[in-house]
Design an enzyme around this catalytic site. Sequence first.
Site, PDB file in Angstrom:
ATOM      1  N   GLU A 437       0.835  -1.219   0.000  1.00 12.07           N
ATOM      2  CA  GLU A 437       0.000   0.000   0.000  1.00 12.07           C
ATOM      3  C   GLU A 437       0.862   1.258   0.000  1.00 12.07           C
ATOM      4  O   GLU A 437       0.469   2.283   0.569  1.00 12.07           O
ATOM      5  CB  GLU A 437      -0.921   0.032   1.221  1.00 12.07           C
ATOM      6  CG  GLU A 437      -2.189  -0.731   1.076  1.00 12.07           C
ATOM      7  CD  GLU A 437      -2.879  -0.442  -0.228  1.00 12.07           C
ATOM      8  OE1 GLU A 437      -2.888   0.717  -0.673  1.00 12.07           O
ATOM      9  OE2 GLU A 437      -3.411  -1.390  -0.814  1.00 12.07           O
TER      10      GLU A 437
HETATM   11  C1  LIG Z   1       2.417  -9.512  -0.172  1.00 17.54           C
HETATM   12  C2  LIG Z   1       2.232  -8.332  -1.063  1.00 17.54           C
HETATM   13  C3  LIG Z   1       0.960  -7.948  -1.419  1.00 17.54           C
HETATM   14  C4  LIG Z   1       0.771  -6.865  -2.292  1.00 17.54           C
HETATM   15  N1  LIG Z   1      -0.504  -6.538  -2.709  1.00 17.54           N
HETATM   16  C5  LIG Z   1      -0.651  -5.648  -3.733  1.00 17.54           C
HETATM   17  C6  LIG Z   1      -1.919  -5.454  -4.350  1.00 17.54           C
HETATM   18  O1  LIG Z   1      -2.933  -6.027  -3.940  1.00 17.54           O
HETATM   19  N2  LIG Z   1      -1.988  -4.623  -5.412  1.00 17.54           N
HETATM   20  C7  LIG Z   1      -0.900  -3.964  -5.904  1.00 17.54           C
HETATM   21  O2  LIG Z   1      -1.041  -3.240  -6.888  1.00 17.54           O
HETATM   22  N3  LIG Z   1       0.309  -4.103  -5.319  1.00 17.54           N
HETATM   23  C8  LIG Z   1       0.462  -4.933  -4.255  1.00 17.54           C
HETATM   24  N4  LIG Z   1       1.695  -5.114  -3.683  1.00 17.54           N
HETATM   25  C9  LIG Z   1       2.825  -4.318  -4.155  1.00 17.54           C
HETATM   26  C10 LIG Z   1       3.289  -3.286  -3.134  1.00 17.54           C
HETATM   27  O3  LIG Z   1       2.331  -2.274  -2.982  1.00 17.54           O
HETATM   28  C11 LIG Z   1       4.674  -2.770  -3.575  1.00 17.54           C
HETATM   29  O4  LIG Z   1       5.573  -3.846  -3.381  1.00 17.54           O
HETATM   30  C12 LIG Z   1       5.103  -1.543  -2.800  1.00 17.54           C
HETATM   31  O5  LIG Z   1       4.294  -0.447  -3.104  1.00 17.54           O
HETATM   32  C13 LIG Z   1       6.575  -1.166  -3.076  1.00 17.54           C
HETATM   33  O6  LIG Z   1       6.888  -1.236  -4.442  1.00 17.54           O
HETATM   34  P1  LIG Z   1       8.190  -2.072  -4.893  1.00 17.54           P
HETATM   35  O7  LIG Z   1       8.093  -3.412  -4.274  1.00 17.54           O
HETATM   36  O8  LIG Z   1       8.310  -2.010  -6.355  1.00 17.54           O
HETATM   37  O9  LIG Z   1       9.398  -1.315  -4.215  1.00 17.54           O
HETATM   38  P2  LIG Z   1      10.213  -0.080  -4.831  1.00 17.54           P
HETATM   39  O10 LIG Z   1       9.273   0.936  -5.347  1.00 17.54           O
HETATM   40  O11 LIG Z   1      11.246  -0.624  -5.756  1.00 17.54           O
HETATM   41  O12 LIG Z   1      10.920   0.496  -3.540  1.00 17.54           O
HETATM   42  C14 LIG Z   1      12.135  -0.037  -3.002  1.00 17.54           C
HETATM   43  C15 LIG Z   1      12.602   0.864  -1.853  1.00 17.54           C
HETATM   44  O13 LIG Z   1      12.887   2.180  -2.359  1.00 17.54           O
HETATM   45  C16 LIG Z   1      12.134   3.155  -1.665  1.00 17.54           C
HETATM   46  N5  LIG Z   1      11.723   4.209  -2.596  1.00 17.54           N
HETATM   47  C17 LIG Z   1      11.197   4.063  -3.836  1.00 17.54           C
HETATM   48  N6  LIG Z   1      10.941   5.265  -4.382  1.00 17.54           N
HETATM   49  C18 LIG Z   1      11.293   6.194  -3.462  1.00 17.54           C
HETATM   50  C19 LIG Z   1      11.270   7.613  -3.420  1.00 17.54           C
HETATM   51  N7  LIG Z   1      10.781   8.341  -4.423  1.00 17.54           N
HETATM   52  N8  LIG Z   1      11.723   8.240  -2.313  1.00 17.54           N
HETATM   53  C20 LIG Z   1      12.198   7.527  -1.258  1.00 17.54           C
HETATM   54  N9  LIG Z   1      12.238   6.180  -1.248  1.00 17.54           N
HETATM   55  C21 LIG Z   1      11.801   5.523  -2.328  1.00 17.54           C
HETATM   56  C22 LIG Z   1      10.928   2.403  -1.102  1.00 17.54           C
HETATM   57  O14 LIG Z   1      10.388   3.056   0.041  1.00 17.54           O
HETATM   58  C23 LIG Z   1      11.554   1.052  -0.765  1.00 17.54           C
HETATM   59  O15 LIG Z   1      12.187   1.130   0.478  1.00 17.54           O
HETATM   60  C24 LIG Z   1       1.898  -6.153  -2.779  1.00 17.54           C
HETATM   61  C25 LIG Z   1       3.183  -6.528  -2.384  1.00 17.54           C
HETATM   62  C26 LIG Z   1       3.361  -7.613  -1.562  1.00 17.54           C
HETATM   63  C27 LIG Z   1       4.766  -8.025  -1.220  1.00 17.54           C
END
Ligand SMILES: Cc1cc2nc3c(=O)[nH]c(=O)nc-3n(C[C@H](O)[C@H](O)[C@H](O)COP(=O)(O)OP(=O)(O)OC[C@H]3O[C@@H](n4cnc5c(N)ncnc54)[C@H](O)[C@@H]3O)c2cc1C
Length: 586
Positions: A437
């Site tokens: 989220e």
């Molecule tokens: C079990 C599970 C259920 C999920 N359910 C859903 C769902 O129902 N629907 C859906 O659409 N998604 C879902 N997700 C996806 C989830 O919302 C994302 O994994 C999450 O938003 C982070 O995106 P990412 O994994 O690509 O991390 P990234 O965006 O790659 O982030 C990696 C790190 O970099 C940091 N970061 C990235 N950009 C910035 C910035 N601009 N400034 C500072 N820090 C930054 C982040 O905080 C994090 O620490 C789910 C994920 C999991 C693991």
Amino acid sequence: MNPYNAPLAEMRFLLEKVFDAPQTWSEMPAMAESVDMDTAAAILDEADKISRELIHPINRSGDEQGVRHEADKVITPDGYKAVYDQYAEGGWVGLCGDPEFGGMGMPKMLGVLVDEMAYSACNAFTLYGSLTAGAALAIHAHGSDEIKEQYLPMMYSGQWAGAMDMTEPQAGSDLRNIRTKAVPNEDGSYKISGSKIFITGGDHDLTENVIHLVLAKLPNTSGISLFLVPKIKVNPDNSLGETNGVTVGSIEHKMGLKGSATCVMNFDDAEGYLIGKPNRGLVCMFTMMNYERLAIGIQGLGTSQAAYQMAADYAKERVQGVAAGGSPTGASSDPILVHGDVRRMLLTIRSLTEAGRALSVYTGQQLDLAKYSQDAELKAKASRYMGLLTPVSKAFLSDRGLDAAIMAQQVFGGHGYIRETGIEQLVRDTRIAQIYEGTNGIQAIDFLGRKVTGDNLAALSEFVAEQVANINSYSHVSEADKARVLGLLEQLLVVAKQINDNKLTQPALINACAVDYLDAFGYSLYGCFWLAMCDAAHDHEDDNFKQQKAHLSRFYFDKLIAKADYHLSQVSKGDGCIMQMDASLF
Ligand SMILES: Cc1cc2nc3c(=O)[nH]c(=O)nc-3n(C[C@H](O)[C@H](O)[C@H](O)COP(=O)(O)OP(=O)(O)OC[C@H]3O[C@@H](n4cnc5c(N)ncnc54)[C@H](O)[C@@H]3O)c2cc1C
């Protein structure tokens, strides 16, 4: 494993005495006839019963068995389907849904407490209903009348589930990068093609259909639009038609939440229907995301409560060592509850959980006012407060949820690391709440960058002024504690102004300081809520309840509120020591 028991007296106290829910409801025509304290108490009693007797029993078995993906079907753990059917038949999925479409029309102030109980009972199971309620909310806010009539009754009744399809491998925190495409058909529908990852409840066997809310791009645009894509097409008479090109690629194997299906979803020319305006999809999806963000904060809160109960029970049973100064019973060993360090952990979890519950109910109240109030000013103010509080509720409650689970595990000693006691499941299940989220880092940046400084501190100043007026009105709390919180509220404004004044010349300042600012705000706000709770508890009929509140607030003010000072001092240190080290040195 310990049975779960909802803190019902505490919940009723918050509704009735701290936030005067009956008064709030009586002023909103949509609520005045459908809910009063008796109805609310009856709903809480029933929710406690189903959380304890129905949902909690599948928590452990669901974790052990997990979700399976076999022959293109996603199969939830044994017992999930039977429990879900009863949960849906009880009307719990549509508890706060619009009665015009079959919802029960209950206030969110009450809904947050019901959600908390369900999350305490089982994190993984509760997500299915939560995603459905959130999807229904977005459809209700942005869908056409035809779509609302076709989909909402089936979703509120729990017969169809909802899912939120945003994330793609190259688009997580930054959704601008999504590649899923939507091509218009001649009949006004769209062909949706692309892949989404990590989709909670993307597919499962609990319901006959899954309604996906999918972010996709129209041809030749960089804007993002929102589409409703059913797994199985729906005929005009609402019967289910043909399959719709929506398939599961695989399911993720995760650290926790084993009973929740996290799916890779493929859309191959699937038929979809635009929700809201073209290229305004993120705005529409935010209706669902904001709902889910609060829900995920409540996941952390529910976990904190379950963690406290398990740890407190264990501390009364587990016998090790002798009390400092000699055993009170003359025994050779005492329950570990006699030890100061164990008490410190239990009091920490509990004082944060009770203030967290106040935050959850207060946020629910603002949501209700923003939606139903007849007073235009109050309604607009509640909307501004929701803007401030949504990222705080998501991040602060979920961070405290993991802290609570880990601290409770510590109370169990080595036994907490062993699966048998069940406490390690809480740690694994709640860890994700800090990540999905929108990560808690992203929440903090939204809070400080958009909500606090985005309007030059206008909403924050208004909110702080209201808290100051509330605090000055309390006559049953110590002046020293009042002064402590008032000082912090003032500092929150001073430090926010420093950030606001320097944000253009120091572009990394907000990103680097956001988490500390959100934490400072959270601990200060919990100070406000502890004052409110103590003031309201002064004439409580149950002396034990009064004493508990007095001891817990003393602990909060003596031991925990200083964390707000620490985080404020971190913000004041700025971003220099964070940004100066060259990337090549990492
Ligand atoms: C079990 C599970 C259920 C999920 N359910 C859903 C769902 O129902 N629907 C859906 O659409 N998604 C879902 N997700 C996806 C989830 O919302 C994302 O994994 C999450 O938003 C982070 O995106 P990412 O994994 O690509 O991390 P990234 O965006 O790659 O982030 C990696 C790190 O970099 C940091 N970061 C990235 N950009 C910035 C910035 N601009 N400034 C500072 N820090 C930054 C982040 O905080 C994090 O620490 C789910 C994920 C999991 C693991």
